[in-house]
Write a protein that holds these residues in place. Sequence first.
Motif, PDB file in Angstrom:
ATOM      1  N   GLY A  40       0.801  -1.219   0.000  1.00  0.00           N
ATOM      2  CA  GLY A  40       0.000   0.000   0.000  1.00  0.00           C
ATOM      3  C   GLY A  40       0.833   1.268   0.000  1.00  0.00           C
ATOM      4  O   GLY A  40       0.338   2.347  -0.338  1.00  0.00           O
ATOM      5  N   TRP A  59      -0.355 -10.831  12.618  1.00  0.00           N
ATOM      6  CA  TRP A  59      -1.348  -9.791  12.335  1.00  0.00           C
ATOM      7  C   TRP A  59      -2.345 -10.326  11.327  1.00  0.00           C
ATOM      8  O   TRP A  59      -2.020 -10.570  10.178  1.00  0.00           O
ATOM      9  N   PRO A 109      -7.992  -6.118  16.791  1.00  0.00           N
ATOM     10  CA  PRO A 109      -7.630  -5.846  15.391  1.00  0.00           C
ATOM     11  C   PRO A 109      -7.463  -4.362  15.126  1.00  0.00           C
ATOM     12  O   PRO A 109      -8.206  -3.531  15.643  1.00  0.00           O
ATOM     13  N   THR A 110      -6.467  -4.046  14.301  1.00  0.00           N
ATOM     14  CA  THR A 110      -6.196  -2.654  13.955  1.00  0.00           C
ATOM     15  C   THR A 110      -5.497  -2.611  12.604  1.00  0.00           C
ATOM     16  O   THR A 110      -5.028  -3.634  12.091  1.00  0.00           O
ATOM     17  N   SER A 111      -5.420  -1.440  12.029  1.00  0.00           N
ATOM     18  CA  SER A 111      -4.745  -1.267  10.745  1.00  0.00           C
ATOM     19  C   SER A 111      -3.244  -1.321  10.949  1.00  0.00           C
ATOM     20  O   SER A 111      -2.737  -1.116  12.060  1.00  0.00           O
ATOM     21  N   ILE A 112      -2.525  -1.557   9.865  1.00  0.00           N
ATOM     22  CA  ILE A 112      -1.069  -1.608   9.967  1.00  0.00           C
ATOM     23  C   ILE A 112      -0.504  -0.244  10.344  1.00  0.00           C
ATOM     24  O   ILE A 112       0.521  -0.153  11.027  1.00  0.00           O
ATOM     25  N   GLU A 113      -1.189   0.824   9.944  1.00  0.00           N
ATOM     26  CA  GLU A 113      -0.715   2.161  10.292  1.00  0.00           C
ATOM     27  C   GLU A 113      -0.751   2.396  11.794  1.00  0.00           C
ATOM     28  O   GLU A 113       0.048   3.169  12.334  1.00  0.00           O
ATOM     29  N   ALA A 114      -1.672   1.714  12.487  1.00  0.00           N
ATOM     30  CA  ALA A 114      -1.811   1.903  13.932  1.00  0.00           C
ATOM     31  C   ALA A 114      -1.029   0.874  14.739  1.00  0.00           C
ATOM     32  O   ALA A 114      -0.984   0.956  15.966  1.00  0.00           O
ATOM     33  N   ASN A 141      -2.352 -11.363   1.543  1.00  0.00           N
ATOM     34  CA  ASN A 141      -2.525  -9.916   1.342  1.00  0.00           C
ATOM     35  C   ASN A 141      -1.645  -9.079   2.263  1.00  0.00           C
ATOM     36  O   ASN A 141      -1.242  -7.967   1.917  1.00  0.00           O
ATOM     37  N   ARG A 142      -1.343  -9.601   3.450  1.00  0.00           N
ATOM     38  CA  ARG A 142      -0.606  -8.818   4.445  1.00  0.00           C
ATOM     39  C   ARG A 142       0.893  -8.778   4.189  1.00  0.00           C
ATOM     40  O   ARG A 142       1.600  -7.938   4.739  1.00  0.00           O
ATOM     41  N   GLN A 145       2.342  -5.584   2.729  1.00  0.00           N
ATOM     42  CA  GLN A 145       2.130  -4.481   3.676  1.00  0.00           C
ATOM     43  C   GLN A 145       3.192  -4.491   4.767  1.00  0.00           C
ATOM     44  O   GLN A 145       3.794  -3.457   5.087  1.00  0.00           O
TER      45      GLN A 145
END
Length: 216
Positions: A40, A59, A109-114, A141-142, A145
């Motif tokens: 991303g 994750w 669960p959280t976004s990779i940005e967080a 998919n991860r 990222q």
Amino acid sequence: HKQLKATCEKSDTVFTVSYPLCDALKKFNENTHLLLPWAGKHYSAPSQGRTKRDTVLYWGYIDDRIDWSATDYLVRNNVKLRFVGSVHPMAQKKIESYKDYDNFELVAPTSIEALSLDDVMCSILPYDPTRNEMKAVTVNNRVFQLLSYGIPLVYADLPSLINAPSTVITKCKTNADYLDAIEYFSFHFDLCQVEIEKFLEGHYAESRYHDLFEKV
């Protein structure tokens, strides 16, 4: 199967997400191509030497695709594990059993940005290779990222996994292989960054965009 065959035969171009699926669908349409996920964002070098990297990250969705024998082995060998994600009801009992260990942490669960990544030395994807759906996996998919943040991967040795240097994605056949890979990254995290950045070339959004419209 009939619907899949009919859809592919009627299509001008077919895109799919793994090597074995690409091979299978070419029987219905020769104009079938691989289109993998992408990072991303572009690679950014993680902080080096300022914090102790002693944590192994998982994750994603926590369910029965995980090879629990591998995670059992790691937690009993004092590997610090941080699981980030929603827990499937079938995995709830197993996760509860890990809460007795000081070296296991469960995070919502959280976004990779967080995500907090400053203490992470690698991420594991310990999927059970005996499950049929895992035989068609080329890349999760991860993966791209995590790599874009400089986090190397320790992956189950799936038969159709993407080719990558072991300093970027290490494939593990045994529980001991997981532990060896984690120990390697604990000492060589910084040295792997050049290989990670190089591997990501061609796995960004603009590359996929080019591939997509070149075929269309």
